[in-house]
Design an enzyme around this catalytic site. Structure first.
Site, PDB file in Angstrom:
ATOM      1  N   PHE A   1       0.869  -1.184   0.000  1.00  0.00           N
ATOM      2  CA  PHE A   1       0.000   0.000   0.000  1.00  0.00           C
ATOM      3  C   PHE A   1       0.899   1.224   0.000  1.00  0.00           C
ATOM      4  O   PHE A   1       1.755   1.378   0.863  1.00  0.00           O
ATOM      5  CB  PHE A   1      -0.924   0.031   1.232  1.00  0.00           C
ATOM      6  CG  PHE A   1      -1.887   1.182   1.145  1.00  0.00           C
ATOM      7  CD1 PHE A   1      -3.079   1.045   0.448  1.00  0.00           C
ATOM      8  CD2 PHE A   1      -1.587   2.415   1.703  1.00  0.00           C
ATOM      9  CE1 PHE A   1      -3.958   2.130   0.317  1.00  0.00           C
ATOM     10  CE2 PHE A   1      -2.452   3.498   1.581  1.00  0.00           C
ATOM     11  CZ  PHE A   1      -3.648   3.342   0.894  1.00  0.00           C
TER      12      PHE A   1
ATOM     13  N   ASP B   1       9.113   2.793   1.401  1.00  0.00           N
ATOM     14  CA  ASP B   1       7.959   3.550   1.887  1.00  0.00           C
ATOM     15  C   ASP B   1       7.890   3.284   3.386  1.00  0.00           C
ATOM     16  O   ASP B   1       7.473   2.216   3.821  1.00  0.00           O
ATOM     17  CB  ASP B   1       6.687   3.063   1.174  1.00  0.00           C
ATOM     18  CG  ASP B   1       5.448   3.807   1.639  1.00  0.00           C
ATOM     19  OD1 ASP B   1       5.485   4.390   2.743  1.00  0.00           O
ATOM     20  OD2 ASP B   1       4.439   3.799   0.911  1.00  0.00           O
TER      21      ASP B   1
ATOM     22  N   LYS C   1       2.513  10.396   8.102  1.00  0.00           N
ATOM     23  CA  LYS C   1       1.818   9.962   9.327  1.00  0.00           C
ATOM     24  C   LYS C   1       2.466  10.537  10.586  1.00  0.00           C
ATOM     25  O   LYS C   1       2.296  11.708  10.871  1.00  0.00           O
ATOM     26  CB  LYS C   1       1.760   8.432   9.398  1.00  0.00           C
ATOM     27  CG  LYS C   1       0.806   7.821   8.371  1.00  0.00           C
ATOM     28  CD  LYS C   1       0.443   6.402   8.778  1.00  0.00           C
ATOM     29  CE  LYS C   1      -0.185   5.628   7.638  1.00  0.00           C
ATOM     30  NZ  LYS C   1      -1.484   6.114   7.227  1.00  0.00           N
TER      31      LYS C   1
END
Ligand SMILES: Cc1ncc(COP(=O)(O)O)c(C=O)c1O
Length: 284
Positions: free
Chosen positions: A24, A109, A138
């Site tokens: 993702f 990532d 985040k």
């Protein structure tokens, strides 16, 4: 950046990026194309050209997939949304060696795994294989929206000033918040707490695994932990929510635990109690 760098330094035909199944990477057109899960592609076609997918944790598949058009390999050091999938110890080192050998860039990532989540500042530190490019977001802003792309001096040559930007990129408020997050993470024992509490959580979940056959696997690093069930993960998560414990289910088989990095033993004990109550009622 990988494509721009490749155009400048590797050759004009180098644009393909290899990503991993069940990854993702986000919801912009490029990052959802990089996300090798069909459900995220639906309705957005045509997708961005130049992405190729390989199974996660399979070095040979990546070795076979790298070709004359490849410019980069992108991977989450531990897959988060894909089900808290922890690769074998030598996977990232193997990717690093492969990328060096073939002259392609390695991108991590670390949006979910970075900023202390796994008990090290960045998850790749567990594996001793640094990337050429890394993405963060985040937790980077501690609640203030910010994303960052970090790279080496060499690869940064792919961009020159003014090449690429965004309206709020580098804004002082978000940047200050991120600097404070680094100070707190590195200066106030948060990483150590994350390591200790991560082990404590895994121990608690392992006890449940030994007791309940509906639990198939417990895996993770630091405070990114997954518990795989035979099924009914959503039902279990909802039952826990009713008892005041918020757990995320990924599909119907995995519960993902990503508590605050300052979590304490008392809260983990409570989580395990509630989970036990639910698992003992949820036979299946
Ligand atoms: C590994 C990873 N990369 C990137 C993202 C960013 O996704 P979005 O574009 O939805 O903010 C996420 C969000 O969960 C993520 O887990």
């Amino acid at each position: 950046l990988a494509r721009k760098y490749a155009k400048l330094h590797l050759g004009p035909e180098r644009y393909e990026i290899i990503t991993m199944e069940n990854s993702f990477h986000g919801r912009t057109l490029a990052t959802l194309t990089a996300t090798a899960q069909e459900k995220f592609h639906k309705g957005f076609e045509p997708l961005v050209p130049g992405f190729r997918y390989c199974p996660f944790n399979d070095l040979e598949a990546v070795a076979r997939a790298i070709g004359p058009r490849t410019c980069a390999v992108m991977v989450e050091p531990i897959q988060g949304e894909g089900g808290v999938n922890v690769p074998s110890e030598d996977y990232l080192r193997g990717l690093r060696e492969l990328c060096d050998e073939k002259g392609v860039l390695l991108i991590y990532d670390e949006v979910q795994t970075g900023m202390g989540r796994t008990g090290r500042l960045f998850a790749y530190e567990h594996y001793g294989a640094p990337p050429d490019i890394m993405t963060l977001a985040k937790a980077l802003g501690g609640g203030i929206p910010i994303g960052a792309m970090v790279t080496t001096d060499k690869v940064a040559q792919g961009f020159s000033a003014g090449d690429h930007a965004s309206t709020f990129g580098g804004n002082p408020l978000a940047a200050r918040a991120a600097c404070t997050v680094f100070d707190v993470l590195l200066g106030e024992g948060v990483l150590e707490n994350c390591q200790r509490m991560g082990e404590y959580l895994m121990e608690g979940l392992e006890v449940l695994k030994d007791k309940y056959p509906s639990v198939v696997d417990v895996r993770g690093k630091g405070l990114l932990v997954g518990m795989e069930l035979r099924g009914r993960a959503k039902e279990v998560a909802l039952s826990c929510l009713k008892r005041g414990v918020l757990i995320n289910n990924i599909g119907d088989r995995v519960l993902r635990f990503a508590p605050p990095l300052i979590v304490g033993k008392g809260e983990i004990d409570r989580l395990c109690e509630v989970l036990e109550e639910v698992l003992s009622q949820n036979k299946g």
